[in-house]
Design a protein around this motif. Structure first.
Motif, PDB file in Angstrom:
ATOM      1  N   ASP A  68     -16.186  10.572 -56.447  1.00  8.94           N
ATOM      2  CA  ASP A  68     -15.292   9.551 -57.016  1.00  8.94           C
ATOM      3  C   ASP A  68     -14.774   9.384 -58.099  1.00  8.94           C
ATOM      4  O   ASP A  68     -13.616   8.263 -58.031  1.00  8.94           O
ATOM      5  N   ASN A  69     -15.089   9.925 -59.145  1.00  7.51           N
ATOM      6  CA  ASN A  69     -13.581  10.543 -60.395  1.00  7.51           C
ATOM      7  C   ASN A  69     -12.490  11.072 -60.022  1.00  7.51           C
ATOM      8  O   ASN A  69     -11.916  11.233 -60.932  1.00  7.51           O
ATOM      9  N   LYS A  70     -12.495  12.265 -58.227  1.00 10.04           N
ATOM     10  CA  LYS A  70     -11.609  12.598 -58.098  1.00 10.04           C
ATOM     11  C   LYS A  70     -10.701  12.405 -56.856  1.00 10.04           C
ATOM     12  O   LYS A  70     -10.006  12.741 -56.966  1.00 10.04           O
ATOM     13  N   ILE A  71     -10.866  11.074 -56.723  1.00  9.55           N
ATOM     14  CA  ILE A  71     -10.024  10.564 -55.166  1.00  9.55           C
ATOM     15  C   ILE A  71      -9.263   9.722 -55.175  1.00  9.55           C
ATOM     16  O   ILE A  71      -9.700   8.655 -56.408  1.00  9.55           O
ATOM     17  N   CYS A  72      -8.285  10.017 -54.527  1.00 13.45           N
ATOM     18  CA  CYS A  72      -6.745   8.797 -54.081  1.00 13.45           C
ATOM     19  C   CYS A  72      -7.501   8.819 -52.422  1.00 13.45           C
ATOM     20  O   CYS A  72      -7.216   9.576 -52.206  1.00 13.45           O
ATOM     21  N   ILE A  73      -7.407   7.276 -52.240  1.00 15.86           N
ATOM     22  CA  ILE A  73      -7.342   7.223 -51.166  1.00 15.86           C
ATOM     23  C   ILE A  73      -6.187   6.375 -51.018  1.00 15.86           C
ATOM     24  O   ILE A  73      -5.478   5.475 -50.815  1.00 15.86           O
ATOM     25  N   LEU A  74      -5.903   7.168 -49.445  1.00 13.45           N
ATOM     26  CA  LEU A  74      -4.657   6.104 -48.883  1.00 13.45           C
ATOM     27  C   LEU A  74      -4.758   5.583 -47.471  1.00 13.45           C
ATOM     28  O   LEU A  74      -4.944   6.020 -46.589  1.00 13.45           O
ATOM     29  N   ARG A  75      -4.450   4.589 -47.258  1.00 18.37           N
ATOM     30  CA  ARG A  75      -4.582   3.438 -46.018  1.00 18.37           C
ATOM     31  C   ARG A  75      -3.084   3.029 -45.991  1.00 18.37           C
ATOM     32  O   ARG A  75      -2.966   2.165 -46.230  1.00 18.37           O
ATOM     33  N   PRO A  76      -2.354   4.108 -44.798  1.00 16.71           N
ATOM     34  CA  PRO A  76      -1.394   3.818 -44.638  1.00 16.71           C
ATOM     35  C   PRO A  76      -1.458   2.979 -43.395  1.00 16.71           C
ATOM     36  O   PRO A  76      -2.268   2.858 -42.319  1.00 16.71           O
ATOM     37  N   THR A  77      -0.249   1.430 -42.680  1.00 15.07           N
ATOM     38  CA  THR A  77       0.068   1.386 -41.815  1.00 15.07           C
ATOM     39  C   THR A  77      -0.031   2.275 -40.179  1.00 15.07           C
ATOM     40  O   THR A  77      -0.057   3.543 -40.859  1.00 15.07           O
ATOM     41  N   LEU A  78       0.597   1.978 -39.306  1.00 10.45           N
ATOM     42  CA  LEU A  78       1.289   2.530 -38.413  1.00 10.45           C
ATOM     43  C   LEU A  78       2.804   3.219 -38.856  1.00 10.45           C
ATOM     44  O   LEU A  78       3.169   2.745 -39.812  1.00 10.45           O
ATOM     45  N   ILE A  79       2.274   5.077 -38.379  1.00 14.47           N
ATOM     46  CA  ILE A  79       3.122   5.168 -39.183  1.00 14.47           C
ATOM     47  C   ILE A  79       4.258   5.636 -37.828  1.00 14.47           C
ATOM     48  O   ILE A  79       3.726   5.921 -36.410  1.00 14.47           O
ATOM     49  N   LYS A 108     -10.202  27.026 -54.804  1.00 18.87           N
ATOM     50  CA  LYS A 108     -10.106  27.572 -55.449  1.00 18.87           C
ATOM     51  C   LYS A 108     -10.124  26.780 -57.316  1.00 18.87           C
ATOM     52  O   LYS A 108      -9.715  25.490 -57.265  1.00 18.87           O
ATOM     53  N   LYS A 109     -10.760  26.930 -58.394  1.00 23.63           N
ATOM     54  CA  LYS A 109     -10.597  26.206 -59.453  1.00 23.63           C
ATOM     55  C   LYS A 109      -8.870  25.679 -59.827  1.00 23.63           C
ATOM     56  O   LYS A 109      -7.754  25.935 -58.905  1.00 23.63           O
ATOM     57  N   LYS A 110      -8.908  24.298 -59.828  1.00 27.02           N
ATOM     58  CA  LYS A 110      -8.113  23.207 -59.965  1.00 27.02           C
ATOM     59  C   LYS A 110      -7.265  23.226 -59.102  1.00 27.02           C
ATOM     60  O   LYS A 110      -6.237  22.464 -58.914  1.00 27.02           O
ATOM     61  N   ASP A 111      -7.374  23.990 -57.469  1.00 28.65           N
ATOM     62  CA  ASP A 111      -6.932  23.215 -56.552  1.00 28.65           C
ATOM     63  C   ASP A 111      -6.727  21.774 -55.889  1.00 28.65           C
ATOM     64  O   ASP A 111      -7.791  20.957 -56.102  1.00 28.65           O
ATOM     65  N   ILE A 112      -5.474  21.444 -55.759  1.00 27.77           N
ATOM     66  CA  ILE A 112      -5.483  19.521 -55.212  1.00 27.77           C
ATOM     67  C   ILE A 112      -5.795  20.379 -53.217  1.00 27.77           C
ATOM     68  O   ILE A 112      -5.108  20.247 -53.244  1.00 27.77           O
ATOM     69  N   ILE A 113      -6.932  19.477 -53.222  1.00 27.94           N
ATOM     70  CA  ILE A 113      -7.439  18.763 -51.766  1.00 27.94           C
ATOM     71  C   ILE A 113      -6.528  17.580 -50.969  1.00 27.94           C
ATOM     72  O   ILE A 113      -6.779  16.818 -51.443  1.00 27.94           O
ATOM     73  N   ILE A 114      -6.100  18.077 -49.769  1.00 28.18           N
ATOM     74  CA  ILE A 114      -5.463  16.906 -49.166  1.00 28.18           C
ATOM     75  C   ILE A 114      -5.808  16.801 -47.727  1.00 28.18           C
ATOM     76  O   ILE A 114      -5.750  17.728 -46.932  1.00 28.18           O
ATOM     77  N   PHE A 115      -7.084  15.932 -47.218  1.00 30.32           N
ATOM     78  CA  PHE A 115      -7.808  15.829 -46.452  1.00 30.32           C
ATOM     79  C   PHE A 115      -7.427  15.180 -45.269  1.00 30.32           C
ATOM     80  O   PHE A 115      -6.934  14.241 -45.076  1.00 30.32           O
ATOM     81  N   ILE A 116      -6.989  15.431 -43.742  1.00 34.60           N
ATOM     82  CA  ILE A 116      -6.033  14.492 -43.472  1.00 34.60           C
ATOM     83  C   ILE A 116      -7.306  15.163 -41.648  1.00 34.60           C
ATOM     84  O   ILE A 116      -6.510  14.027 -40.785  1.00 34.60           O
ATOM     85  N   ASN A 174     -19.912  21.182 -56.526  1.00 34.27           N
ATOM     86  CA  ASN A 174     -20.105  22.267 -57.161  1.00 34.27           C
ATOM     87  C   ASN A 174     -18.508  23.200 -57.329  1.00 34.27           C
ATOM     88  O   ASN A 174     -18.670  23.694 -58.063  1.00 34.27           O
ATOM     89  N   LYS A 175     -17.850  22.636 -56.983  1.00 27.66           N
ATOM     90  CA  LYS A 175     -15.798  23.310 -56.940  1.00 27.66           C
ATOM     91  C   LYS A 175     -15.611  22.788 -58.364  1.00 27.66           C
ATOM     92  O   LYS A 175     -15.339  21.283 -57.525  1.00 27.66           O
ATOM     93  N   PRO A 176     -14.728  23.172 -59.177  1.00 23.01           N
ATOM     94  CA  PRO A 176     -13.946  23.005 -59.815  1.00 23.01           C
ATOM     95  C   PRO A 176     -12.478  22.828 -58.938  1.00 23.01           C
ATOM     96  O   PRO A 176     -11.457  23.146 -60.094  1.00 23.01           O
ATOM     97  N   PHE A 177     -12.152  21.562 -58.321  1.00 20.54           N
ATOM     98  CA  PHE A 177     -11.140  21.383 -57.868  1.00 20.54           C
ATOM     99  C   PHE A 177     -10.944  20.497 -58.089  1.00 20.54           C
ATOM    100  O   PHE A 177     -11.164  19.414 -59.409  1.00 20.54           O
ATOM    101  N   SER A 178      -9.458  20.441 -58.511  1.00 20.98           N
ATOM    102  CA  SER A 178      -9.383  18.632 -59.083  1.00 20.98           C
ATOM    103  C   SER A 178      -8.506  17.684 -58.849  1.00 20.98           C
ATOM    104  O   SER A 178      -8.976  16.489 -59.728  1.00 20.98           O
ATOM    105  N   LYS A 179      -8.038  17.353 -57.762  1.00 23.26           N
ATOM    106  CA  LYS A 179      -8.098  16.406 -56.962  1.00 23.26           C
ATOM    107  C   LYS A 179      -8.360  16.175 -55.502  1.00 23.26           C
ATOM    108  O   LYS A 179      -8.072  17.162 -55.312  1.00 23.26           O
ATOM    109  N   LEU A 180      -8.731  14.926 -55.283  1.00 25.36           N
ATOM    110  CA  LEU A 180      -9.296  15.042 -53.525  1.00 25.36           C
ATOM    111  C   LEU A 180      -8.199  13.803 -53.056  1.00 25.36           C
ATOM    112  O   LEU A 180      -8.132  12.271 -53.366  1.00 25.36           O
TER     113      LEU A 180
END
Length: 243
Positions: A135-146, A49-57, A85-91
């Motif tokens: 590119d303007n909406k993405i935050c990439i996290l690179r964790p080490t061993l969890i 939906k509009k303004k959703d924050i997506i967390i891709f795991i 073309n979806k108005p999400f806020s962040k990935l």
């Protein structure tokens, strides 16, 4: 918040934290949407939906062969199509430090990515896919061993050692377990993800504690803390010792 990927140590702990903190979220696992299927993006698109924050795991991890690599790229491709073309806020994409090559020096976000494994190649390919589209909406996290509760893989390291120690079973090391690695506690990674949401972070961030420990020292510590009767066994190392 839309969490894509329902199982695994990160998603399960994130769900607990969101529930406790009264965050409004939904979780989409393979039981709801099988993103390896070609047209699954259509169903996913309806969930966002509009303004959703997506967390891709979501991932088949660790990716060990070509088929797993292709399956993971298909998952990412369907997510890209669903969000077009979806108005999400962040990935927020949870990647891995496996995208870097195995070097002896310190690694930072400017270090060149040159993965030496299929798993690292998979994450780097996904990162490129996502940056090309968002590119303007993405935050990439690179964790080490969890490590920590909720681990489903029990790969070589603290969680596996703890399970063995609790059963008084021997802990078998690669070589003498002398190689050193940084490990991140799951609670710390969850707090970082929440900070990235609150502060609307965009860009690339390595996630590490900044301290390295040998696998031998970790095994010794676990045996001591659990008062285990487990023994530490060495094996002949196959191949070059990683840094």
């Amino acid at each position: 918040i839309v969490i894509i990927g329902s199982s695994g140590i990160i998603s399960s702990n994130l769900q607990k934290k969101f529930t406790k903190s009264n965050y409004k979220f939904i979780t989409l696992g393979r039981n709801k949407i099988n993103l390896k299927k070609k047209d699954s993006f259509k169903l996913l698109s309806k969930k966002v939906k509009k303004k959703d924050i997506i967390i891709f795991i979501s991932a088949e991890a660790p990716a060990k062969n070509i088929q797993m690599f292709l399956n993971n790229i298909m998952i990412c491709d369907n997510i890209c199509k669903a969000l077009q073309n979806k108005p999400f806020s962040k990935l927020i994409y949870i990647s891995s430090d496996a995208v870097y090559s195995d070097i002896s020096g310190k690694i930072n976000e400017k270090t060149k990515t040159f993965p030496g494994s299929m798993h690292g190649m998979m994450h780097l390919t996904r990162e490129i896919q996502l940056k090309m589209n968002f590119d303007n909406k993405i935050c990439i996290l690179r964790p080490t061993l969890i490590y920590g509760p909720g681990d489903t893989h029990l790969g070589y390291g603290p969680n596996k050692f703890l399970k063995l120690a609790k059963k008084n079973q021997d802990i078998i090391l690669f070589g003498k377990g002398e190689e050193k690695r940084d490990h991140v506690f799951i609670d710390d990674l969850i707090e970082i993800i929440i900070e990235c949401i609150k502060k609307n972070k965009i860009g690339l961030f390595n996630i590490a504690s900044g301290k390295v420990y040998s696998f031998r020292s970790i095994a010794k510590k676990i045996i001591f803390l659990t008062k285990s009767k487990s023994k530490i066994l060495n094996t002949k190392r196959i191949g070059k010792m990683p840094h």
